[in-house]
Design a protein around this motif. Structure first.
Motif, PDB file in Angstrom:
ATOM      1  N   LYS A 151       0.793  -1.172   0.201  1.00 51.09           N
ATOM      2  CA  LYS A 151      -0.093  -0.057   0.187  1.00 51.09           C
ATOM      3  C   LYS A 151       1.020   1.248   0.021  1.00 51.09           C
ATOM      4  O   LYS A 151       1.876   1.271   0.681  1.00 51.09           O
ATOM      5  N   LEU A 152       0.330   2.331  -0.856  1.00 52.98           N
ATOM      6  CA  LEU A 152       1.333   3.333  -0.790  1.00 52.98           C
ATOM      7  C   LEU A 152       0.363   4.703  -0.697  1.00 52.98           C
ATOM      8  O   LEU A 152      -0.728   4.845  -1.387  1.00 52.98           O
ATOM      9  N   ILE A 153       0.549   5.540   0.545  1.00 50.32           N
ATOM     10  CA  ILE A 153       0.035   6.500   0.534  1.00 50.32           C
ATOM     11  C   ILE A 153       0.706   7.912  -0.048  1.00 50.32           C
ATOM     12  O   ILE A 153       1.982   7.970   0.336  1.00 50.32           O
ATOM     13  N   ILE A 154       0.225   8.498  -0.960  1.00 48.85           N
ATOM     14  CA  ILE A 154       0.899   9.671  -1.329  1.00 48.85           C
ATOM     15  C   ILE A 154       0.144  11.210  -1.057  1.00 48.85           C
ATOM     16  O   ILE A 154      -0.969  11.279  -1.184  1.00 48.85           O
ATOM     17  N   ILE A 155       1.020  11.668  -0.134  1.00 44.62           N
ATOM     18  CA  ILE A 155       0.571  13.042   0.404  1.00 44.62           C
ATOM     19  C   ILE A 155       0.882  14.323  -0.168  1.00 44.62           C
ATOM     20  O   ILE A 155       1.962  14.695  -0.581  1.00 44.62           O
ATOM     21  N   SER A 156      -0.374  15.130  -0.603  1.00 45.77           N
ATOM     22  CA  SER A 156       0.061  16.572  -1.367  1.00 45.77           C
ATOM     23  C   SER A 156      -0.296  17.465  -0.262  1.00 45.77           C
ATOM     24  O   SER A 156      -1.530  17.551   0.189  1.00 45.77           O
ATOM     25  N   HIS A 157       0.643  18.148   0.483  1.00 43.30           N
ATOM     26  CA  HIS A 157       0.438  19.134   1.561  1.00 43.30           C
ATOM     27  C   HIS A 157       1.439  20.045   1.533  1.00 43.30           C
ATOM     28  O   HIS A 157       2.485  19.431   1.850  1.00 43.30           O
ATOM     29  N   PRO A 158       1.461  21.339   1.415  1.00 47.35           N
ATOM     30  CA  PRO A 158       2.671  22.220   1.510  1.00 47.35           C
ATOM     31  C   PRO A 158       3.017  22.260   2.981  1.00 47.35           C
ATOM     32  O   PRO A 158       4.305  22.822   3.009  1.00 47.35           O
ATOM     33  N   GLU A 159       2.492  22.222   3.691  1.00 52.63           N
ATOM     34  CA  GLU A 159       3.022  22.337   5.435  1.00 52.63           C
ATOM     35  C   GLU A 159       2.016  21.372   5.765  1.00 52.63           C
ATOM     36  O   GLU A 159       1.422  21.547   7.008  1.00 52.63           O
ATOM     37  N   ILE A 160       2.658  20.183   5.934  1.00 49.68           N
ATOM     38  CA  ILE A 160       2.217  18.957   6.676  1.00 49.68           C
ATOM     39  C   ILE A 160       2.137  19.181   8.380  1.00 49.68           C
ATOM     40  O   ILE A 160       1.528  18.927   8.859  1.00 49.68           O
ATOM     41  N   GLU A 161       3.525  19.517   8.608  1.00 46.51           N
ATOM     42  CA  GLU A 161       3.700  19.606  10.238  1.00 46.51           C
ATOM     43  C   GLU A 161       2.773  20.684  10.810  1.00 46.51           C
ATOM     44  O   GLU A 161       2.613  20.639  11.885  1.00 46.51           O
ATOM     45  N   ASN A 162       2.388  21.825  10.062  1.00 51.79           N
ATOM     46  CA  ASN A 162       1.445  22.679  10.406  1.00 51.79           C
ATOM     47  C   ASN A 162      -0.044  22.224  10.413  1.00 51.79           C
ATOM     48  O   ASN A 162      -0.990  22.964  10.803  1.00 51.79           O
ATOM     49  N   SER A 163      -0.463  21.189   9.858  1.00 51.08           N
ATOM     50  CA  SER A 163      -1.878  20.594   9.713  1.00 51.08           C
ATOM     51  C   SER A 163      -2.199  19.797  10.700  1.00 51.08           C
ATOM     52  O   SER A 163      -1.470  18.765  10.985  1.00 51.08           O
ATOM     53  N   THR A 164      -3.198  19.983  11.483  1.00 52.44           N
ATOM     54  CA  THR A 164      -3.839  19.136  12.618  1.00 52.44           C
ATOM     55  C   THR A 164      -4.109  17.706  12.127  1.00 52.44           C
ATOM     56  O   THR A 164      -3.629  16.829  12.542  1.00 52.44           O
ATOM     57  N   VAL A 165      -5.045  17.796  10.975  1.00 49.08           N
ATOM     58  CA  VAL A 165      -5.446  16.694  10.528  1.00 49.08           C
ATOM     59  C   VAL A 165      -4.251  15.707   9.964  1.00 49.08           C
ATOM     60  O   VAL A 165      -4.481  14.436  10.173  1.00 49.08           O
ATOM     61  N   GLN A 166      -3.222  16.254   9.258  1.00 47.21           N
ATOM     62  CA  GLN A 166      -2.479  15.455   8.764  1.00 47.21           C
ATOM     63  C   GLN A 166      -1.485  14.742   9.680  1.00 47.21           C
ATOM     64  O   GLN A 166      -1.079  13.483   9.752  1.00 47.21           O
ATOM     65  N   SER A 167      -1.077  15.423  10.844  1.00 47.12           N
ATOM     66  CA  SER A 167      -0.302  15.075  11.874  1.00 47.12           C
ATOM     67  C   SER A 167      -0.976  13.957  12.585  1.00 47.12           C
ATOM     68  O   SER A 167      -0.382  12.782  12.947  1.00 47.12           O
ATOM     69  N   PHE A 168      -2.203  14.404  12.871  1.00 45.40           N
ATOM     70  CA  PHE A 168      -3.332  13.261  13.553  1.00 45.40           C
ATOM     71  C   PHE A 168      -3.186  11.813  12.497  1.00 45.40           C
ATOM     72  O   PHE A 168      -3.047  10.718  13.336  1.00 45.40           O
ATOM     73  N   LEU A 169      -3.370  11.855  11.562  1.00 49.09           N
ATOM     74  CA  LEU A 169      -3.464  10.903  10.571  1.00 49.09           C
ATOM     75  C   LEU A 169      -2.054  10.121  10.503  1.00 49.09           C
ATOM     76  O   LEU A 169      -2.084   8.668  10.765  1.00 49.09           O
ATOM     77  N   LEU A 170      -1.170  10.793  10.378  1.00 52.05           N
ATOM     78  CA  LEU A 170       0.226  10.207  10.369  1.00 52.05           C
ATOM     79  C   LEU A 170       0.546   9.668  11.789  1.00 52.05           C
ATOM     80  O   LEU A 170       1.242   8.384  11.521  1.00 52.05           O
ATOM     81  N   GLU A 171       0.285  10.203  12.695  1.00 49.06           N
ATOM     82  CA  GLU A 171       0.646   9.600  14.143  1.00 49.06           C
ATOM     83  C   GLU A 171      -0.405   8.213  14.285  1.00 49.06           C
ATOM     84  O   GLU A 171       0.346   7.293  14.783  1.00 49.06           O
ATOM     85  N   GLY A 172      -1.488   8.302  13.932  1.00 42.87           N
ATOM     86  CA  GLY A 172      -2.349   7.084  13.971  1.00 42.87           C
ATOM     87  C   GLY A 172      -1.770   5.936  12.823  1.00 42.87           C
ATOM     88  O   GLY A 172      -1.910   4.819  13.716  1.00 42.87           O
TER      89      GLY A 172
ATOM     90  N   TYR B 258     -10.474   5.546   9.224  1.00 40.26           N
ATOM     91  CA  TYR B 258      -9.228   5.808   8.106  1.00 40.26           C
ATOM     92  C   TYR B 258      -8.362   4.682   8.210  1.00 40.26           C
ATOM     93  O   TYR B 258      -7.999   4.005   7.026  1.00 40.26           O
ATOM     94  N   LEU B 259      -7.976   4.031   9.257  1.00 39.80           N
ATOM     95  CA  LEU B 259      -7.076   3.020   9.437  1.00 39.80           C
ATOM     96  C   LEU B 259      -7.575   1.787   8.784  1.00 39.80           C
ATOM     97  O   LEU B 259      -7.063   1.058   8.155  1.00 39.80           O
ATOM     98  N   GLN B 260      -8.993   1.741   8.882  1.00 41.77           N
ATOM     99  CA  GLN B 260      -9.923   0.615   8.506  1.00 41.77           C
ATOM    100  C   GLN B 260      -9.788   0.774   6.911  1.00 41.77           C
ATOM    101  O   GLN B 260      -9.442  -0.405   5.914  1.00 41.77           O
ATOM    102  N   LYS B 261      -9.911   2.098   6.496  1.00 42.72           N
ATOM    103  CA  LYS B 261      -9.662   2.386   4.934  1.00 42.72           C
ATOM    104  C   LYS B 261      -8.624   1.913   4.342  1.00 42.72           C
ATOM    105  O   LYS B 261      -8.392   1.097   3.300  1.00 42.72           O
ATOM    106  N   ILE B 262      -7.540   2.180   5.008  1.00 43.56           N
ATOM    107  CA  ILE B 262      -5.992   2.005   4.592  1.00 43.56           C
ATOM    108  C   ILE B 262      -5.988   0.467   4.773  1.00 43.56           C
ATOM    109  O   ILE B 262      -5.193  -0.052   3.714  1.00 43.56           O
ATOM    110  N   SER B 263      -6.201  -0.239   5.830  1.00 44.84           N
ATOM    111  CA  SER B 263      -5.645  -1.605   6.046  1.00 44.84           C
ATOM    112  C   SER B 263      -6.447  -2.695   5.533  1.00 44.84           C
ATOM    113  O   SER B 263      -5.963  -3.805   4.973  1.00 44.84           O
ATOM    114  N   ARG B 264      -7.849  -2.733   5.656  1.00 44.97           N
ATOM    115  CA  ARG B 264      -8.443  -3.835   4.967  1.00 44.97           C
ATOM    116  C   ARG B 264      -9.920  -3.480   4.751  1.00 44.97           C
ATOM    117  O   ARG B 264     -10.892  -3.828   5.223  1.00 44.97           O
TER     118      ARG B 264
END
Lengths: 220, 220
Positions: free
Chosen positions: A3-24, A163-169
């Motif tokens: 599985k490959l997640i390709i993230i497009s976001h100019p400021e991932i570190e400043n994005s609460t939702v992107q950080s939250f998903l990556l942490e998860g 989200y994790l279910q979407k990615i994993s199975r």
């Protein structure tokens, strides 16, 4: 199953939702490869990853009703004529899936005729669907994250689970997904209330499932 | 009446259609400002130009069913929160028009359900319509250029005429547009056959127009 997640976001570190998903993703220790386009990439290496993946996710916030420019740049850089031919062959031999994970600050109800936006999300995201289908990918339903910052903590936790279910199975039965989820929540020592609720729900489903099986057996 | 054409194309000089349109604009000496995004731009200067314009055109080839990434980058760079508020105020005071000029190598018939693309052009371009309407612009019909390289020279010439009309005076009556066109063709010393054809057509229209006026006068 790669599985490959390709993230497009100019400021991932400043994005609460992107950080939250990556942490998860990190906590769940899912076997996925994550590419952050705005950090730069090697074109050949990324082409190789796409060829090897069975399932690809484009993850991005909606900027002016489409993906940030780094996703367009990635499409231009990576999907050369030669690579397009390779991907079409690969998809003809064994179908790859492609889907979107899209966050936005508008309300879901704002995506319809009669609003300032005036279009459904499916319409706005149609260029990515055309991209996928013209390359022979199976385009799967988009995972939608509206107004993350206004959600309660519980809602955000549920979102992460989905989200994790979407990615994993994504193709498992409801029961299997529930069991998987329960195990995950327990190992992560998440909210006890949520775990209890889920345990009850699963027990009910198991009873229902058994009843249906009994009925079917009786008919034979 | 200030007009602004914003071109998004990573290789304008290698594009036959873009060179052709730019050459046509030069020859016709239309009073328009042209910005080539991929050559770089000053954000404040461009914001000023947009504020001063009455009519704005986004001109681009379709790359993977949307504009090249430089248009997205331009939207991100230029349409800051502060500038968005200014544009909305400006549009509320005096409505600006925004429209697209889009070229592509696919056939027009490929943009519908049942094809690999599977969507209409209006669907694929809906993010730009939402961009326009959410900022208070009047979104006008898109000028479409399919398969320029396969067109005959006459068809290309007609396309140029329609393009120049789109840019210069889209709201004129048919008769006025015809007269304008005739003058332009004559000064440019274009194809005699085309000029003759147009002259005849205009004469017929003038007769018709007069007949209608006479009929109306008779009714009063």
């Amino acid at each position: 199953m790669t599985k490959l997640i390709i993230i497009s976001h100019p400021e991932i570190e400043n994005s609460t939702v992107q950080s939250f998903l990556l942490e998860g993703l990190n906590q769940a220790k899912l076997d996925v490869d994550v590419v952050k386009l705005d950090r730069g990439y090697d074109i050949k290496e990324l082409q190789q990853k796409i060829l090897q993946a069975n399932e690809i996710f484009f993850q991005f916030p909606l900027y002016w009703y489409h993906a940030p420019s780094s996703l367009g740049k990635f499409q231009e850089d990576v999907f050369t004529n030669k690579f397009v031919a390779k991907i079409r062959d690969a998809n003809a031999a064994k179908l790859k899936k492609l889907s979107l994970i899209v966050s936005f600050s508008d309300k879901l109800a704002d995506f319809q005729a009669g609003t300032k936006i005036g279009h459904s999300l499916s319409e706005l995201l149609s260029p990515y669907q055309s991209f996928a289908t013209s390359l022979g990918f199976l385009f799967e339903p988009t995972f939608v994250i509206p107004q993350f910052q206004y959600q309660t903590e519980d809602a955000q936790q549920l979102l992460l689970i989905n989200y994790l279910q979407k990615i994993s199975r994504s193709n498992q039965s409801f029961l299997k997904r529930g069991e998987w989820l329960l195990k995950m929540l327990e190992t992560q020592q998440q909210d006890e209330l949520l775990i209890d609720y889920l345990r009850q729900q699963l027990a009910e489903y198991e009873t229902l499932d058994q009843t249906i099986k009994d009925l079917k057996d009786g008919q034979e």
